[in-house]
Design an enzyme around this catalytic site. Structure first.
Site, PDB file in Angstrom:
ATOM      1  N   SER A 553       0.910  -1.083   0.037  1.00 44.12           N
ATOM      2  CA  SER A 553       0.107  -0.170   0.165  1.00 44.12           C
ATOM      3  C   SER A 553       1.043   1.370   0.101  1.00 44.12           C
ATOM      4  CB  SER A 553      -0.953   0.047   1.183  1.00 44.12           C
ATOM      5  OG  SER A 553      -1.877   0.826   1.078  1.00 44.12           O
ATOM      6  N   ASP A 638      -8.391  -5.122  -6.323  1.00 39.13           N
ATOM      7  CA  ASP A 638      -8.324  -3.941  -5.434  1.00 39.13           C
ATOM      8  C   ASP A 638      -8.621  -2.619  -6.037  1.00 39.13           C
ATOM      9  OD1 ASP A 638      -6.937  -1.852  -3.907  1.00 39.13           O
ATOM     10  OD2 ASP A 638      -5.085  -2.520  -3.965  1.00 39.13           O
ATOM     11  N   HIS A 670      -7.200  -5.646  -1.655  1.00 43.11           N
ATOM     12  CA  HIS A 670      -5.999  -5.039  -1.008  1.00 43.11           C
ATOM     13  C   HIS A 670      -5.065  -5.892  -0.359  1.00 43.11           C
ATOM     14  CE1 HIS A 670      -3.764  -1.126  -0.915  1.00 43.11           C
ATOM     15  NE2 HIS A 670      -3.893  -1.115   0.229  1.00 43.11           N
TER      16      HIS A 670
END
Length: 694
Positions: A553, A638, A670
């Site tokens: 991320s 995602d 994600h």
């Protein structure tokens, strides 16, 4: 992109368990795993063998604990959850369910002899009841498509439950003669969220319970296109019954489309059952207001509140409202920390909660009259749950070296006693690496807490390859977290020293430290990363010629950025779900408040100096300096950071002649939630690092 607390990961992981759905007689029951570990080192397979404790509930007489444990089968590629009951001292522990279907969201009924819970036994999640020993199971609801969560009214004559309702006009609605068309016509923002196309929204419903069934179902948000609880992480904690059962408090952001995408302004609403009227109790409070909880005497409401609209990482304040006068008080005004998991004491005079400071999460108590906040526990761990029972507390905690377990805590001394021991058998076969707290001086002469995790059986006379761990969020603490993917002890068990700095932009070090990162993605926090790895590289047991850098991320963004600026410090990179092209990210992500706040605004706003600085630090602009092998991992579901970001980074590396590999999951979001995908993730992770660092 942001993970405010570890519960969020747990909530998403439950999706894998839920996917098991109904089962036939031949479906194997997935239960407790019993791995045999011969070398005392953790492996990915061992990591997936741990039982995952959650859903802790205290019986009405405060003598028993009800909880769930989720188990996973790598072979079956799914999970299952079972329910347990024990005394508050850990004695008389009993597993009360053993089925191939999922039991979840279990709660004590007021007689203390029965339990209400959700089960997928009939194909969708429905409300059931049973005796506290697991016998006499009875189905209560038969709601189309199932229910997500529930809460019984205090007198148990009514049911508050959450179910999904249709959102907007579908393609089939518009063109009934095209029932097999897969196209989605989009007219506004928020058409996707996290890992799904926005076709439904959760609504709270109230129903009467009569003769073991429900009747007179009322949609509290009937005709309103809003979410309550709020996606993607909100659950029943965003709803609450008043003690007299006459009012439902609910959390809602009453916005849709572009307005929803630009704002975090949610409010607490009161719905009066007798009149059907709704009142906004936090009107004018502009940030997230959520998770209401009534005091037992019905005189107070407590909730979590953020001050600023559009800033999802703002301080999570502890607010209370006098329900007789309407006066609101911030009990945390002089407390430079977040507050979460609120629970009242039985006398309605105090609130227990958890809060992180200096990267460890402890239990605190706030007194209403004095506004005094007292810390209860100490130690290197993270508490995620607390509940008062008579002369002690029940809490759930984990650490970098141990998954969640349940503890009894002395509220006066903070002394803790483990009572669940769910994973004792596995932990007794493992050697964990030493976890060291270091304070490292940064380039601007501040002190930065950095966790260093050493391999088991560490020998200071040897040299070890070393990994810099880059945290996501970006404002998510590198605390004493336990992860089933980014597990630092697993990295250490594979022979790596792990360096995990609490760089600029992370909570639990005060507001100034937290907020410095906004609008400065390529700035001080990257210097902090260099400070951490450079400090450890000076140690004689660190092989400075075998340094790696990993993250997901915002941590993935960090890897991409560092790849263009590291000046040959690292020999291998690994980025998962990272932002690579920031101008593209601005237009690809769904929660626009995030990029507006953190990046400063749109890339086309040439007069916006903060935004222009952000986009000038986009990693894709520095690919010409990439010279180090890189592994890219991404999930195609995602919708926060689209897989195109990872694909672009991989393509850039290949075109530049940089050794690269890519692992794509078409069916993951994600995170990586399916057991076999998780194992593949780990094997690819370590195969790549070992190739370049060993």
């Amino acid at each position: 992109m942001k993970m405010k607390n570890l519960l969020k990961t747990s909530i998403m992981a439950i999706a894998v368990v839920a996917a098991s759905g109904a089962a036939n007689a031949e479906t194997p029951v997935i239960g407790k795993q019993h791995p045999t570990i011969t070398n005392r080192l953790m492996t990915p397979e061992v990591l997936w063998s741990f039982g995952r404790v959650g859903g802790v509930q205290i019986s009405p007489d405060k003598t028993k604990v009800l909880y769930s444990v989720s188990y996973y089968s790598i072979t079956e590629n799914k999970g299952n959850s079972e329910l347990f009951v024990m005394n508050t001292d850990g004695s008389d522990k009993k597993q009360i369910t053993k089925t191939a279907t999922r039991e979840a969201a279990a709660k004590w009924m007021k007689d203390g002899q029965h339990i209400a819970f959700l089960s997928s036994e009939t194909g969708s999640m429905q409300l059931w009841t049973m005796k506290a020993d697991g016998s006499e199971r009875k189905q209560i609801t038969d709601v189309k498509d199932g229910i997500n969560d529930f809460a019984l009214s205090p007198d148990e004559t009514k049911l508050l439950f959450v179910a999904d309702v249709k959102y907007g006009e579908s393609t089939v609605d518009k063109y009934p003669d095209l029932p097999k068309s897969s196209g989605i016509i989009v007219t506004d923002l928020m058409y996707k969220h996290w890992d799904e196309w926005t076709k439904t929204v959760p609504h709270p419903f109230v129903a009467d319970i009569k003769e073991g069934k429900i009747a007179n179902i009322i949609d509290i948000l009937n005709g309103e296109p809003y979410e309550s609880p709020m996606k993607p992480f909100g659950g029943i904690e965003q709803l609450a019954w008043s003690p007299d059962g006459k009012t439902v408090a609910y959390t809602c952001r009453k916005k849709t489309g572009k307005e929803y995408a630009l704002s975090t302004n949610s409010d607490i609403y009161f719905y009066t059952l007798s009149t059907g009227k709704t009142e906004n109790k936090t009107q004018g409070m502009m940030g997230y207001d959520q998770n209401p909880t009534f005091s037992p005497d019905g005189k107070w409401l407590a909730w979590e509140s953020m001050e600023r609209d559009g800033y999802e990482a703002d301080k999570n304040r502890l607010f209370v409202m006098n329900l007789q006068t309407g006066e609101k008080t911030d009990l945390s005004a002089n407390f430079d920390q977040n507050s979460g998991s609120l629970i009242w004491t039985p006398d309605s005079k105090s609130i227990y909660f958890v809060s992180c400071w200096h990267a460890v999460t402890q239990i605190y108590r706030a007194d209403i009259a004095s506004k005094k906040i007292v810390q209860i526990t100490k130690g290197d761990h993270d508490y995620s749950f607390v509940a008062p029972i008579k002369d002690k507390l029940i809490g759930v905690k984990h650490s970098l070296s141990k998954p969640d377990e349940i503890y009894a805590i002395n509220p006066k001394t903070g002394v803790e006693t483990e009572i669940s021991f769910e994973n004792k058998e596995i932990l007794s076969q493992l050697d964990m690496g030493k976890v060291e707290e270091r304070w490292i001086t940064t380039t601007d002469n501040k002190q930065m807490l950095t966790w260093v995790v050493y391999p088991p059986n560490f020998d200071k006379n040897k040299k070890y390859p070393t990994l810099l761990f880059c945290e996501g969020g970006p404002q998510s603490t590198v605390s004493q977290f336990w992860s089933y993917r980014w597990n630092l002890q697993l990295m250490a068990a594979n022979g790596y020293i792990v360096v995990a700095p609490n760089r600029r932009g992370l909570p639990s070090f005060g507001k100034e430290w937290l907020e410095q990162i906004s609008g400065d993605y390529g700035g001080q926090n990257m210097k902090d990363y260099f400070s951490a790895i450079d400090a450890l590289a000076k140690e004689p047991y660190v092989n400075k010629d075998k340094l790696g850098c990993v993250g997901a991320s915002y941590g993935g963004f960090s890897v991409y950025w560092l790849a263009g600026h590291h000046e040959k410090r690292f020999k291998a990179f690994l980025a998962h779900d990272g932002m690579f092209n920031l101008p593209q990210q601005y237009l690809e992500t769904e929660e626009m408040w995030f990029v507006n706040w953190d990046l400063g605004g749109a890339y086309w706003d040439k007069a916006n100096a903060i935004a222009q600085r952000s986009y000038a630090n986009s990693p894709h602009l520095f690919v010409d300096k990439w010279d180090t092998p890189i592994l890219v991992i991404h999930g195609e579901k995602d919708y926060r950071i689209l897989a195109s970001q990872g694909m672009a980074a991989f393509n850039a590396a290949i075109l530049r002649g940089v050794p690269a590999e890519m692992l794509i999951f078409p069916d993951e979001n994600h995170w990586v939630l399916q057991p076999q995908n998780g194992i593949l993730w780990q094997r690819t992770f370590y195969s790549w690092l070992d190739k370049w660092l060993k």
